[in-house]
Design a protein around this motif. Structure first.
Motif, PDB file in Angstrom:
ATOM      1  N   GLY A  38      51.810  64.611  15.557  1.00  0.00           N
ATOM      2  CA  GLY A  38      51.606  64.284  16.963  1.00  0.00           C
ATOM      3  C   GLY A  38      52.455  65.159  17.875  1.00  0.00           C
ATOM      4  O   GLY A  38      53.430  65.754  17.451  1.00  0.00           O
ATOM      5  N   ARG A  39      52.079  65.231  19.176  1.00  0.00           N
ATOM      6  CA  ARG A  39      52.793  66.128  20.095  1.00  0.00           C
ATOM      7  C   ARG A  39      53.950  65.437  20.811  1.00  0.00           C
ATOM      8  O   ARG A  39      54.825  66.080  21.361  1.00  0.00           O
ATOM      9  CB  ARG A  39      51.832  66.722  21.121  1.00  0.00           C
ATOM     10  CG  ARG A  39      51.345  65.751  22.175  1.00  0.00           C
ATOM     11  CD  ARG A  39      50.558  66.438  23.282  1.00  0.00           C
ATOM     12  NE  ARG A  39      50.325  65.531  24.390  1.00  0.00           N
ATOM     13  CZ  ARG A  39      49.364  64.615  24.425  1.00  0.00           C
ATOM     14  NH1 ARG A  39      48.536  64.494  23.408  1.00  0.00           N
ATOM     15  NH2 ARG A  39      49.230  63.823  25.469  1.00  0.00           N
TER      16      ARG A  39
ATOM     17  N   LYS B  65      55.327  60.706  17.699  1.00  0.00           N
ATOM     18  CA  LYS B  65      54.826  61.406  16.506  1.00  0.00           C
ATOM     19  C   LYS B  65      55.298  60.746  15.214  1.00  0.00           C
ATOM     20  O   LYS B  65      54.777  61.039  14.135  1.00  0.00           O
ATOM     21  CB  LYS B  65      55.223  62.882  16.528  1.00  0.00           C
ATOM     22  CG  LYS B  65      56.684  63.137  16.267  1.00  0.00           C
ATOM     23  CD  LYS B  65      56.940  64.631  16.212  1.00  0.00           C
ATOM     24  CE  LYS B  65      58.384  64.882  15.770  1.00  0.00           C
ATOM     25  NZ  LYS B  65      58.729  66.300  15.783  1.00  0.00           N
TER      26      LYS B  65
ATOM     27  N   TYR C  52      51.747  56.479  13.217  1.00  0.00           N
ATOM     28  CA  TYR C  52      50.614  57.072  12.506  1.00  0.00           C
ATOM     29  C   TYR C  52      49.321  56.280  12.647  1.00  0.00           C
ATOM     30  O   TYR C  52      49.327  55.063  12.575  1.00  0.00           O
ATOM     31  CB  TYR C  52      50.934  57.184  11.011  1.00  0.00           C
ATOM     32  CG  TYR C  52      52.051  58.158  10.757  1.00  0.00           C
ATOM     33  CD1 TYR C  52      51.773  59.491  10.461  1.00  0.00           C
ATOM     34  CD2 TYR C  52      53.380  57.758  10.878  1.00  0.00           C
ATOM     35  CE1 TYR C  52      52.799  60.404  10.267  1.00  0.00           C
ATOM     36  CE2 TYR C  52      54.413  58.662  10.688  1.00  0.00           C
ATOM     37  CZ  TYR C  52      54.112  59.979  10.389  1.00  0.00           C
ATOM     38  OH  TYR C  52      55.116  60.882  10.217  1.00  0.00           O
TER      39      TYR C  52
ATOM     40  N   LYS D 235      49.284  62.210  20.880  1.00  0.00           N
ATOM     41  CA  LYS D 235      50.707  61.857  20.907  1.00  0.00           C
ATOM     42  C   LYS D 235      51.213  61.400  19.544  1.00  0.00           C
ATOM     43  O   LYS D 235      52.256  61.836  19.077  1.00  0.00           O
ATOM     44  CB  LYS D 235      50.939  60.738  21.928  1.00  0.00           C
ATOM     45  CG  LYS D 235      50.791  61.173  23.369  1.00  0.00           C
ATOM     46  CD  LYS D 235      50.984  59.973  24.288  1.00  0.00           C
ATOM     47  CE  LYS D 235      50.786  60.371  25.752  1.00  0.00           C
ATOM     48  NZ  LYS D 235      50.644  59.193  26.610  1.00  0.00           N
ATOM     49  N   ARG D 236      50.465  60.487  18.944  1.00  0.00           N
ATOM     50  CA  ARG D 236      50.871  60.004  17.617  1.00  0.00           C
ATOM     51  C   ARG D 236      50.323  60.937  16.537  1.00  0.00           C
ATOM     52  O   ARG D 236      49.392  61.709  16.776  1.00  0.00           O
ATOM     53  CB  ARG D 236      50.354  58.575  17.378  1.00  0.00           C
ATOM     54  CG  ARG D 236      50.997  57.543  18.284  1.00  0.00           C
ATOM     55  CD  ARG D 236      50.613  56.099  17.933  1.00  0.00           C
ATOM     56  NE  ARG D 236      51.344  55.175  18.784  1.00  0.00           N
ATOM     57  CZ  ARG D 236      50.981  54.818  20.019  1.00  0.00           C
ATOM     58  NH1 ARG D 236      49.861  55.301  20.542  1.00  0.00           N
ATOM     59  NH2 ARG D 236      51.731  54.008  20.730  1.00  0.00           N
ATOM     60  N   SER D 237      50.903  60.826  15.359  1.00  0.00           N
ATOM     61  CA  SER D 237      50.430  61.638  14.237  1.00  0.00           C
ATOM     62  C   SER D 237      49.227  60.977  13.580  1.00  0.00           C
ATOM     63  O   SER D 237      49.039  59.767  13.676  1.00  0.00           O
ATOM     64  CB  SER D 237      51.540  61.810  13.208  1.00  0.00           C
ATOM     65  OG  SER D 237      52.619  62.537  13.771  1.00  0.00           O
TER      66      SER D 237
ATOM     67  N   TYR E 232      41.599  58.808  17.948  1.00  0.00           N
ATOM     68  CA  TYR E 232      42.234  59.621  18.993  1.00  0.00           C
ATOM     69  C   TYR E 232      42.831  58.724  20.085  1.00  0.00           C
ATOM     70  O   TYR E 232      43.967  58.904  20.506  1.00  0.00           O
ATOM     71  CB  TYR E 232      41.213  60.597  19.593  1.00  0.00           C
ATOM     72  CG  TYR E 232      41.798  61.407  20.728  1.00  0.00           C
ATOM     73  CD1 TYR E 232      42.604  62.512  20.458  1.00  0.00           C
ATOM     74  CD2 TYR E 232      41.573  61.048  22.058  1.00  0.00           C
ATOM     75  CE1 TYR E 232      43.173  63.244  21.475  1.00  0.00           C
ATOM     76  CE2 TYR E 232      42.144  61.780  23.090  1.00  0.00           C
ATOM     77  CZ  TYR E 232      42.936  62.874  22.802  1.00  0.00           C
ATOM     78  OH  TYR E 232      43.519  63.590  23.816  1.00  0.00           O
TER      79      TYR E 232
ATOM     80  N   ALA F 224      45.822  56.894  19.040  1.00  0.00           N
ATOM     81  CA  ALA F 224      46.950  57.834  18.969  1.00  0.00           C
ATOM     82  C   ALA F 224      47.494  58.196  20.349  1.00  0.00           C
ATOM     83  O   ALA F 224      48.607  58.689  20.476  1.00  0.00           O
ATOM     84  CB  ALA F 224      46.522  59.093  18.214  1.00  0.00           C
ATOM     85  N   GLU F 225      46.712  57.967  21.390  1.00  0.00           N
ATOM     86  CA  GLU F 225      47.137  58.271  22.760  1.00  0.00           C
ATOM     87  C   GLU F 225      47.582  57.018  23.527  1.00  0.00           C
ATOM     88  O   GLU F 225      48.147  57.130  24.617  1.00  0.00           O
ATOM     89  CB  GLU F 225      45.951  58.893  23.528  1.00  0.00           C
ATOM     90  CG  GLU F 225      45.646  60.335  23.160  1.00  0.00           C
ATOM     91  CD  GLU F 225      46.660  61.311  23.750  1.00  0.00           C
ATOM     92  OE1 GLU F 225      47.024  61.169  24.928  1.00  0.00           O
ATOM     93  OE2 GLU F 225      47.110  62.207  23.009  1.00  0.00           O
TER      94      GLU F 225
END
Ligand SMILES: [Zn+2]
Length: 522
Positions: free
Chosen positions: A276-277, A282, A285, A335-337, A493, A496-497
């Motif tokens: 993740g960024r 990150k 998961y 953002k997340r892995s 996605y 993860a955001e």
């Protein structure tokens, strides 16, 4: 996608049995694909591999003998009885063990249900029915009571794995389930696959806490056994659907000795990571899973011994690779892995995912969600998408939105009686508290008659499910799978955001575990 499926389900891959040449080829293929996509090794040790220690147990064919006074009846291995021992030992036996019919064999305090009452079944062999007790609705007798064992839906109490677990807790010597196609959700020839090598995770007690012999007998033999005991199958079955049911000693004994050939192997989960960024997030998961294994080489059907497993689950594995590819095409990672986890030994009892869930590489408190793929739609576009266990978690809302943007709707499992929520790898994440999504193909096909979806599905279950004939067909249409994968991608996605982690909905059986876990993890 089709290229992946063709490769993974080719005869060269020998049906992808754990511990075979097929495993080596599959693990190499997946690792190679993940590397080509530029993904990082998913294991913290710098590899794409999580080793999964398994014991393979191959039973030697043996008859099961029922005895009542001077009368004996011998059940034929595979035709009449499919049995095994999970004991990691050279052999296990039933020696004139008394047979007791225990109905559905269920102890469920929340439904005020106990099939054993005060009867001591230690050392005995339990004869059980499969699925939940079918309790009629008090107001509409032709329907099942939705308040008891989920009505038409199968609960975990209905699963064969539960039946053997409760038998062990009761100290029984053996447990035999009478197979019935309707309640089981699959025909007896699916059970007959179990005459070959079966795997289990290596437990510290070498599975000695399990009953000596676990098995199934065919419907005909179940009926014949009860007749031998001067009982009537249908009458007992009816009684077993009531709270007043008491175990019935059959006055018949069972004897059987199963000799084992044992081997231990390290099978492998294959795991890749997209980091993740966000510097903090990150470390959290989203985990996509698809089992890579299938049944390998087994008994010949129409001269074919390779169980290619094209739909189950070369298709889901191909989907996993294509979702991974899509994530690598983003202008920047979420953002997340994201973890892409292809697990082993699903067909042996969800073992690879169980191993990951109890021995996770990244903490489950940091695991936002699991999205599992097991068998993609190969019959064209659908107007809908099925969510097994709809209503369980906020993940449903993510799917509703993403599907809605395609002009599609979500719907609950059309066959809740088959207990699919307990039959694939997401269940091991759920069991440990991680919100887990089990999406399935829709049933309403674009441009096809209303009954088309049910027809193709029933046809697959009847002819190809867990058979050598589960192969790539020239008339496959993957356009529906592509749309489903877009939904799964979008869902992962957005999780993860998102600002917060998805949760189980109130009242869900796994919510308490998740809440406690997250509290402890802070
Ligand atoms: Zn599968």
């Amino acid at each position: 996608m089709l290229d992946h499926i063709k490769t993974l389900s080719s005869d060269e891959f020998e049906g992808r049995g754990p511990g075979t040449k097929g495993e080596d080829l599959t693990v190499d293929y997946l690792t190679d694909q993940f590397k080509k996509l530029g993904l990082k090794p998913g294991n913290a040790d710098g590899t794409f591999i999580q080793k999964v220690p398994l014991v393979g147990i191959t039973p030697t064919p043996a008859p099961l003998i029922f005895k009542k006074g001077n009368e004996t009846k011998q059940l034929k291995w595979r035709d009449d009885v499919v049995a095994w021992t999970k004991h990691v030992a050279d052999s296990a036996s039933l020696d004139n063990s008394e047979l007791v019919f225990v109905g559905y064999g269920v102890v469920a305090p929340e439904y005020n249900w106990d099939d054993y009452k005060d009867v001591d079944v230690k050392g005995k062999t339990l004869v059980m029915l499969v699925n939940d007790p079918p309790v009629p609705d008090p107001s509409k007798s032709e329907e099942l009571d939705p308040k008891t064992f989920g009505g038409k839906a199968m609960t975990y109490y209905g699963r064969w794995t539960y039946k053997y677990e409760i038998a062990a807790q009761k100290g029984a010597a053996g447990a035999l389930i009478i197979h019935e196609t309707g309640p089981a959700g699959y025909p007896f020839d699916v059970v007959q696959q179990k005459v070959t090598e079966q795997f289990d995770l290596v437990t510290p007690d070498k599975n000695m806490g399990r009953v000596n012999i676990e098995g199934w007998i065919s419907t005909d033999q179940g009926r014949a056994l009860l007749k031998m005991a001067n009982q009537d199958f249908d009458a007992l079955k009816k009684q077993a659907a009531t709270r007043d049911f008491k175990p019935v000693a059959l006055g018949v004994t069972a004897s059987m000795t199963i000799k084992n050939t044992l081997r231990t192997i390290d099978s492998r989960n294959v795991v890749a990571k997209l980091e993740g960024r966000d510097p903090a997030l990150k470390n959290e998961y989203v985990v996509y899973t698809a089992h890579w294994d299938h049944l390998g080489i087994g008994p010949a059907v129409n001269g074919d011994r390779i169980y290619n497993g094209a739909q189950d689950n070369a298709s889901g594995t191909a989907g996993l690779l294509e979702i991974a590819r899509a994530f690598t095409k983003l202008p920047q990672p979420p953002k997340r892995s994201i973890l892409f986890l292809s697990v082993t030994a699903e067909e042996q009892g969800l073992l690879g995912s169980e191993y990951y869930a109890v021995t996770p590489i990244y903490p489950l408190t940091k695991t936002a969600a699991n999205i599992n793929m097991d068998g993609l739609n190969v019959y064209g576009r659908t107007k809908d998408i099925t969510l097994i266990g709809l209503g369980a978690s906020e993940l449903d809302d993510y799917v509703r939105d993403a599907a809605g943007e395609q002009g599609r709707i979500i719907r609950p499992d059309p066959e809740p009686e088959k207990g699919f929520y307990y039959r694939s790898d997401h269940f091991n994440f759920a069991k440990q508290g991680v919100p887990a999504l089990d999406p399935d193909s829709g049933i309403e096909y674009v441009g096809k008659p209303a009954d088309y979806g049910k027809k193709v599905r029933d046809n697959y279950t009847e002819h190809d499910y867990h058979q050598p004939s589960d192969i790539v067909r020239p008339d496959w249409d993957l356009s529906g799978a592509r749309e489903d994968l877009k939904v799964f991608f979008t869902v992962g996605y957005r999780i993860a955001e998102a600002n917060k982690l998805p949760e189980w909905k109130p009242g869900n059986e796994f919510k308490a575990k998740r809440d406690a876990m997250l509290k402890g993890g802070q």
